[in-house]
Scaffold this active site. Structure first.
Site, PDB file in Angstrom:
ATOM      1  CE  LYS A 173      39.176  -7.571 -18.831  1.00  0.00           C
ATOM      2  NZ  LYS A 173      37.984  -8.462 -18.844  1.00  0.00           N
ATOM      3  N   GLY A 226      38.862  -9.913 -29.309  1.00  0.00           N
ATOM      4  CA  GLY A 226      37.469  -9.787 -28.870  1.00  0.00           C
ATOM      5  C   GLY A 226      36.637  -9.179 -29.983  1.00  0.00           C
ATOM      6  CB  SER A 227      33.320  -7.628 -29.910  1.00  0.00           C
ATOM      7  OG  SER A 227      33.556  -6.595 -28.970  1.00  0.00           O
ATOM      8  CB  THR A 228      34.463  -5.411 -34.664  1.00  0.00           C
ATOM      9  OG1 THR A 228      35.014  -6.578 -35.300  1.00  0.00           O
ATOM     10  CG2 THR A 228      34.793  -4.195 -35.507  1.00  0.00           C
ATOM     11  CD  GLU A 248      44.464 -11.168 -34.548  1.00  0.00           C
ATOM     12  OE1 GLU A 248      43.552 -11.458 -35.348  1.00  0.00           O
ATOM     13  OE2 GLU A 248      45.627 -10.963 -34.901  1.00  0.00           O
ATOM     14  CB  CYS A 282      36.905 -15.364 -34.148  1.00  0.00           C
ATOM     15  SG  CYS A 282      38.460 -16.259 -34.050  1.00  0.00           S
ATOM     16  CD  GLU A 384      31.671 -12.030 -34.503  1.00  0.00           C
ATOM     17  OE1 GLU A 384      31.712 -11.076 -33.714  1.00  0.00           O
ATOM     18  OE2 GLU A 384      32.635 -12.790 -34.704  1.00  0.00           O
TER      19      GLU A 384
HETATM   20  P1  NAD Z   1      34.363  -8.586 -26.051  1.00  0.00           P
HETATM   21  O1  NAD Z   1      34.903  -7.594 -26.998  1.00  0.00           O
HETATM   22  O2  NAD Z   1      33.069  -8.303 -25.403  1.00  0.00           O
HETATM   23  O3  NAD Z   1      35.399  -8.814 -24.842  1.00  0.00           O
HETATM   24  C1  NAD Z   1      36.723  -9.230 -25.085  1.00  0.00           C
HETATM   25  C2  NAD Z   1      37.588  -8.767 -23.937  1.00  0.00           C
HETATM   26  O4  NAD Z   1      37.674  -7.347 -23.972  1.00  0.00           O
HETATM   27  C3  NAD Z   1      37.044  -9.118 -22.559  1.00  0.00           C
HETATM   28  O5  NAD Z   1      38.110  -9.429 -21.697  1.00  0.00           O
HETATM   29  C4  NAD Z   1      36.368  -7.819 -22.133  1.00  0.00           C
HETATM   30  O6  NAD Z   1      36.264  -7.693 -20.739  1.00  0.00           O
HETATM   31  C5  NAD Z   1      37.306  -6.800 -22.724  1.00  0.00           C
HETATM   32  N1  NAD Z   1      36.740  -5.475 -23.002  1.00  0.00           N
HETATM   33  C6  NAD Z   1      35.482  -5.176 -23.403  1.00  0.00           C
HETATM   34  N2  NAD Z   1      35.364  -3.838 -23.567  1.00  0.00           N
HETATM   35  C7  NAD Z   1      36.570  -3.299 -23.282  1.00  0.00           C
HETATM   36  C8  NAD Z   1      37.079  -1.971 -23.269  1.00  0.00           C
HETATM   37  N3  NAD Z   1      36.317  -0.921 -23.590  1.00  0.00           N
HETATM   38  N4  NAD Z   1      38.359  -1.767 -22.928  1.00  0.00           N
HETATM   39  C9  NAD Z   1      39.151  -2.822 -22.604  1.00  0.00           C
HETATM   40  N5  NAD Z   1      38.731  -4.095 -22.583  1.00  0.00           N
HETATM   41  C10 NAD Z   1      37.452  -4.337 -22.931  1.00  0.00           C
HETATM   42  O7  NAD Z   1      34.366  -9.983 -26.819  1.00  0.00           O
HETATM   43  P2  NAD Z   1      33.798 -11.372 -26.301  1.00  0.00           P
HETATM   44  O8  NAD Z   1      32.312 -11.288 -26.317  1.00  0.00           O
HETATM   45  O9  NAD Z   1      34.501 -11.773 -25.061  1.00  0.00           O
HETATM   46  O10 NAD Z   1      34.312 -12.378 -27.444  1.00  0.00           O
HETATM   47  C11 NAD Z   1      33.635 -12.596 -28.635  1.00  0.00           C
HETATM   48  C12 NAD Z   1      34.223 -11.768 -29.762  1.00  0.00           C
HETATM   49  O11 NAD Z   1      35.615 -12.035 -29.882  1.00  0.00           O
HETATM   50  C13 NAD Z   1      33.636 -12.094 -31.113  1.00  0.00           C
HETATM   51  O12 NAD Z   1      33.431 -10.898 -31.820  1.00  0.00           O
HETATM   52  C14 NAD Z   1      34.720 -12.919 -31.798  1.00  0.00           C
HETATM   53  O13 NAD Z   1      34.697 -12.888 -33.191  1.00  0.00           O
HETATM   54  C15 NAD Z   1      35.943 -12.279 -31.251  1.00  0.00           C
HETATM   55  N6  NAD Z   1      37.101 -13.165 -31.356  1.00  0.00           N
HETATM   56  C16 NAD Z   1      38.060 -12.886 -32.278  1.00  0.00           C
HETATM   57  C17 NAD Z   1      39.153 -13.734 -32.441  1.00  0.00           C
HETATM   58  C18 NAD Z   1      40.229 -13.456 -33.448  1.00  0.00           C
HETATM   59  O14 NAD Z   1      41.276 -14.093 -33.377  1.00  0.00           O
HETATM   60  N7  NAD Z   1      40.037 -12.533 -34.382  1.00  0.00           N
HETATM   61  C19 NAD Z   1      39.259 -14.861 -31.620  1.00  0.00           C
HETATM   62  C20 NAD Z   1      38.256 -15.112 -30.692  1.00  0.00           C
HETATM   63  C21 NAD Z   1      37.176 -14.248 -30.552  1.00  0.00           C
END
Ligand code: NAD
Length: 480
Positions: A173, A226-228, A248, A282, A384
């Site tokens: 996804k 993605g996000s925390t 992550e 990130c 962040e």
């Molecule tokens: P996000 O959490 O908004 O979305 C990430 C993914 O999760 C997307 O595909 C989104 O559609 C999906 N998602 C969101 N809510 C969900 C839920 N309740 N259930 C299932 N899936 C869900 O993050 P973003 O805005 O796309 O990316 C930025 C964030 O990602 C920043 O916090 C960044 O630090 C983090 N990030 C971390 C790493 C790492 O390796 N630690 C790498 C890249 C980005």
């Protein structure tokens, strides 16, 4: 208008419900594609396809799985120009970065894990001459892979490659904000001869189809980047189902410059760490700590260089920074400048959206922004932001900077700049983060464990760690 489809059972298909979302080009602010707004019906089809495919893919010899994944890597390289352009338009990042980082890394991800399975081995623990324990590692089944928008193809393939190499099938996804390269990857999977149902890609909103993927009983493994905030939701949803979950998540990474550092290397590295990909990595060093004896001079030089960075059309080679990914992200960046001012910070450069002339005048651009005067506990230094915004703080000694560096809930990465080897070891050891770079930033080796501590992550990716995550160990004890 370009139409993106889901990739299910080897075919690119529209969503069952017929609903689509707008996909924007951040450099113009215009809608240029439509992406499926998938729901549970699409997911059911993907789960059925992935479950059926696992029966065969999970038993396919390693050499054959490796061959198909290497073919996919070849195809990514052959289509690198097209993929780089697609990523630039979808994400807003400079085309030069797409060409030099994102797309090469996507093919490397497949090559790395496709070759790794050719050199597979397993543990044997003999008990004297009485018994032998050996460990079988088998694929876990259907894996749900959820990825973000900042490095769309790079991070998607970082998960898909080890999962498939280990013999799992996958439902991915991608971020609904940047779906285009995943869509193009689907076409390359067809060309590579990846058997149908082995990789399925379902597009749409996280809280809708992403959440349905996490909750589906036919998907025992979830790997998320993605996000925390979203990671927390996923962890809560998966816990009662006893799924294996890898997370992550976000970072608020310290970048520490000691007075004995090579000044030019520290300056150039710290600028890159703060502003690469518009600060949307990130691993970006958004908290810059500088030893007090060189602080004034360093800040002057840093601000001067930040002001010289070119913010503009991501298609142009001269642009150091392109557009930020979305209007909400642009507004978030601007909001944190208000917070910084309320907290007593001084903004030395940047600080407000800019509008490049011409094609990009309605795009979402935020310039490199340098803030000083804020303590480590301020919101700007704790939360962040994920934009081209860096906060610089002075420090007196090692103990003070280690305490400040460790004072957030995050623990993803850090950089330390010093010519004192003993200090480098001491500080690297004391910092609470999954990665510490000494005299560098973002040198990546795909073999080493990658991930975060505290609220930056659970589990590790990369090399053997990833192969362990995507397999289930079984001990067999044989009495002799
Ligand atoms: P996000 O959490 O908004 O979305 C990430 C993914 O999760 C997307 O595909 C989104 O559609 C999906 N998602 C969101 N809510 C969900 C839920 N309740 N259930 C299932 N899936 C869900 O993050 P973003 O805005 O796309 O990316 C930025 C964030 O990602 C920043 O916090 C960044 O630090 C983090 N990030 C971390 C790493 C790492 O390796 N630690 C790498 C890249 C980005």
């Amino acid at each position: 208008m370009q139409m993106i489809g889901n990739y299910i059972n080897g075919e690119i298909v529209p969503p069952v419900g017929g609903a689509f979302l707008d996909d924007y080009d951040p450099s113009t602010g215009q809608v240029y594609a439509q992406v499926p707004d998938s729901d549970g019906q699409d997911l059911e089809r993907a789960v059925a396809a992935a479950s059926a495919a696992f029966e065969t893919w999970g038993r396919t010899p390693n050499a054959e799985r490796s061959r198909v994944l290497m073919k996919l890597a070849d195809l990514i390289e052959q289509h690198a120009e097209q993929l780089a352009l697609a990523e630039c338009i979808d994400n807003g990042k400079p085309l030069t970065l797409c060409k030099s980082l994102d797309i090469p890394r996507a093919s490397q991800n497949f090559r790395h894990f496709a070759t790794m399975i050719q050199h597979d081995r397993s543990d044997l623990h003999p008990i004297d001459r009485d018994a032998l324990n050996y460990t079988l590692r088998r694929p876990r089944g259907v894996c749900g892979i959820i990825s973000p928008w900042n490095l769309p193809l790079y991070l998607l393939t970082w998960k898909v490659a080890p999962a498939l190499a280990a013999g799992n099938t996958v439902i991915a996804k991608p971020s609904e904000v940047t779906p285009m390269t995943a869509h193009l990857l689907a076409g390359l999977c067809q060309q590579a001869g990846l058997p149908e149902g082995v990789l399925n890609i379902v597009h749409g909103y996280g809280p809708k189809v992403g959440a349905a993927l996490v909750e589906h009983p036919g998907v025992p493994t979830i790997s998320f980047t993605g996000s925390t905030r979203a990671g927390g939701e996923i962890n809560r949803a998966a816990a009662p189902l006893f799924k294996k979950v890898g997370l992550e998540m976000g970072g608020k990474n310290p970048n520490i410059v000691f007075a004995d550092a090579d000044p030019e290397a520290a300056l150039a590295g710290s600028l890159r760490a703060a502003f690469a990909n518009q600060g949307q990595v990130c691993l970006c060093g958004s908290r810059l700590f500088v030893e007090h004896s060189i602080y004034d001079e360093f800040v002057r030089a840093y601000v001067s260089k930040a002001k010289q960075m070119v913010v503009g059309d991501p298609l142009e080679e001269r642009s150091d920074l392109g557009a930020v990914v979305s209007k909400p992200q642009l507004e978030k960046d601007a909001h944190y400048i208000d917070v910084a001012r309320e907290e007593g910070g001084e903004v030395w450069c940047g600080g407000a959206p800019v509008r490049p002339a011409g094609r990009c005048q309605d795009g979402w651009f935020f310039p490199p922004t340098v803030i000083t005067g804020l303590g480590p506990q301020c919101r700007v230094n704790q939360e962040e932001i994920f934009g081209p915004i860096v906060s610089i703080m002075p420090f007196k000694d090692e103990a003070e900077v280690i305490a400040a560096a460790n004072s957030t809930n995050y623990g993803l990465a850090a950089s330390v700049w010093t010519r004192d080897v003993s200090r480098a070891h001491r500080v690297a050891d004391a910092i609470e983060s999954g990665t510490v770079w000494v005299n560098c930033w973002m040198i990546r080796d795909l073999r080493v464990p990658f991930g975060g501590m505290k609220q930056s992550g659970i589990g590790r990716e990369g090399g053997q760690e990833a192969m362990r995550f995507y397999t289930e160990p079984k001990n067999v004890c044989l009495k002799i």
